[in-house]
Design an enzyme around this catalytic site. Sequence first.
Site, mmCIF file in Angstrom:
data_model
loop_
_atom_site.group_PDB
_atom_site.id
_atom_site.type_symbol
_atom_site.label_atom_id
_atom_site.label_comp_id
_atom_site.label_asym_id
_atom_site.label_seq_id
_atom_site.Cartn_x
_atom_site.Cartn_y
_atom_site.Cartn_z
ATOM 1 N N ARG A 295 0.834 -1.190 -0.092
ATOM 2 C CA ARG A 295 -0.135 -0.102 -0.050
ATOM 3 C C ARG A 295 0.886 1.286 0.025
ATOM 4 O O ARG A 295 0.441 2.336 -0.777
ATOM 5 C CB ARG A 295 -1.036 -0.130 1.267
ATOM 6 N N TYR A 432 -6.429 -0.759 -6.572
ATOM 7 C CA TYR A 432 -5.876 -1.874 -6.155
ATOM 8 C C TYR A 432 -5.221 -1.869 -4.821
ATOM 9 O O TYR A 432 -4.937 -0.837 -4.399
ATOM 10 C CB TYR A 432 -5.295 -2.764 -7.169
ATOM 11 N N GLU A 433 -4.716 -3.010 -4.232
ATOM 12 C CA GLU A 433 -4.221 -3.010 -3.039
ATOM 13 C C GLU A 433 -5.228 -2.433 -1.767
ATOM 14 O O GLU A 433 -4.916 -1.973 -0.742
ATOM 15 C CB GLU A 433 -2.799 -2.332 -2.651
ATOM 16 N N GLY A 434 -6.315 -2.744 -1.961
ATOM 17 C CA GLY A 434 -7.715 -2.380 -1.223
ATOM 18 C C GLY A 434 -7.970 -0.837 -1.621
ATOM 19 O O GLY A 434 -7.297 0.096 -1.830
#
Length: 581
Positions: A295, A432-434
Amino acid sequence: MATFTAPLREMGFVLNDVLHIDQLTKIDAFKDATPDFIEGLLDEAAKLIQGQIAPLNEPSDAVGAQWKDGEVTLPEGMKEAYKLFWESGWVGLSNPTEFGGQGLPYLISKVVEEMLCSANVAFALYPGLTTGCFEAILASGSDEQKQTYLPKLGTGEWTGTMCITEPHAGTDLASIKTKAIPQDDGSFAIEGGKIFITSGEHTMADNIIHFVLARLPDAPAGIKGLSTFVVPKFLVNDDGSLGERNAFRCASIEHKMGIHASCTCVLDFEGAKGWMVGAPNTGIQNMFVMMNLARIMVGFQGLGQCELATQNAIAYARDRKQGKAFNGEPEIIHHPDVRRMLLQMKATTEGARVMAYETSMFVDIAHHHPDAAVREEAQDWVDLNTPLVKAFCTDSAFDLGSTAIQVYGGHGYISEYGIEQIVRDSKILCLYEGTNGVQAMDLVRRKLMMHGGRLPKRFIERVRGALNEASGHDFITGPLKAAVDALADTTDWLQQSFKTDPNTGAFGCVDYQRAFALTYLGYNWLRMAQAAEAHSDAAFKASKLATARFFASRMLGQVPALLANVQTPVDELMELDAALV
């Protein structure tokens, strides 16, 4: 096409004058990472990235990754550039020397990553995910696994991925169905399908190491029943040589809005041989070692795109002649609305750079400082800042890409100038990545509550301390005090009310996250204004102070209004029949 010049002076100002990176040399692991050494290293990185990788950005976007019969071909020049990049040592900058890395501060690897993400964000994903895979195995793997995979992952000779998402399970990891069936030899047969796997198949490296989230046959239901497995594309023999290809294939690649040169793969695991990493049913903890640093990585991707948008918009506005401004000058940079957009881009990019760099410096301190209390406080900052860096930098990348198009006018909308690519490449960073909404929920639901609310308290005390010590700069201290006071009040309210009224807190979490980030940028601009006062370059000083004034008068005042939104009741909105939304 969009061009990129590494902002080395800006980077040096943040590292040396604002964050005082020389403090890292007091840590034994980094005693040789002096400011002079770092300056030389960044200069060499800039030469390679500007000369070899940035020129690939536009043509590789036009061609994109190509899939045929399970094989992925990358655009011309990508393989050669990647080989040059890893052989020169840039992939392993902050990896331990025992596994082929350089052992330098994590912060310095991220500064290089910012340059790489400005030059060619699609290219940056290959070494970026490799480092993430390395970190996950380093944290949770057995000694044998570390010796098998880390020496070549650590240098980038092999690349790595994380295999999490499934067609039915995006953010909802509890729904993951991929199976890991125990075998007599201690390995596991991995069966199932994964989607959205960045760098899942290519021929730039001799091997690809997949870090896979899967479920044992007797695992408990839900998120507590997940385990992690290392699954290489080619099996590794006892002597380190490569053996037969593993039993999985790339079924297709996605056709995407942007980052075309990054292959985003659908992988079908058909009894592939894998080995468990860590203990059974600890997969979510193991994966989040990789995810949390990923992140931050994505935040740097956003920062790189912010810089690319900003420097190209400014260059274009200085050169483009269109009508006459009120002062009679023909270049559009003299038009008030264009000047407003450029200053907003500068204020955002330069303020976000301090936040991202400081978070990375705290990673180094949290991992290496000899004092446990100092490590604990640094880790608090990393935990708090991670969703801020990820969400604010990536939202800003998309926003500033759009603003750059506005500066260019119709020329920004056509592909010839390369500016619309920034918007296309940047949007995925918010997802992406949350997603950034998930980041906001992480901030409000977890980070505000951790350790009895210690994390935001430390931030607020730090900012108030800086305000108490500030002399002059009234143009920013007043708005910053109003912002941090409002942030403190709303933080207290969220900590008290979220358990009884989660809908209101969740409805307002994105506004809260942005307000927190803008307050952080206010703190950064106070420090930059103070540091600029002592700068020997009068033009640099004038530019910094003008941008600080713009941020204080035009952006920091958004904080109280955003926070007022957070506490506005939402019962009526949430009770509305879904058919009427």
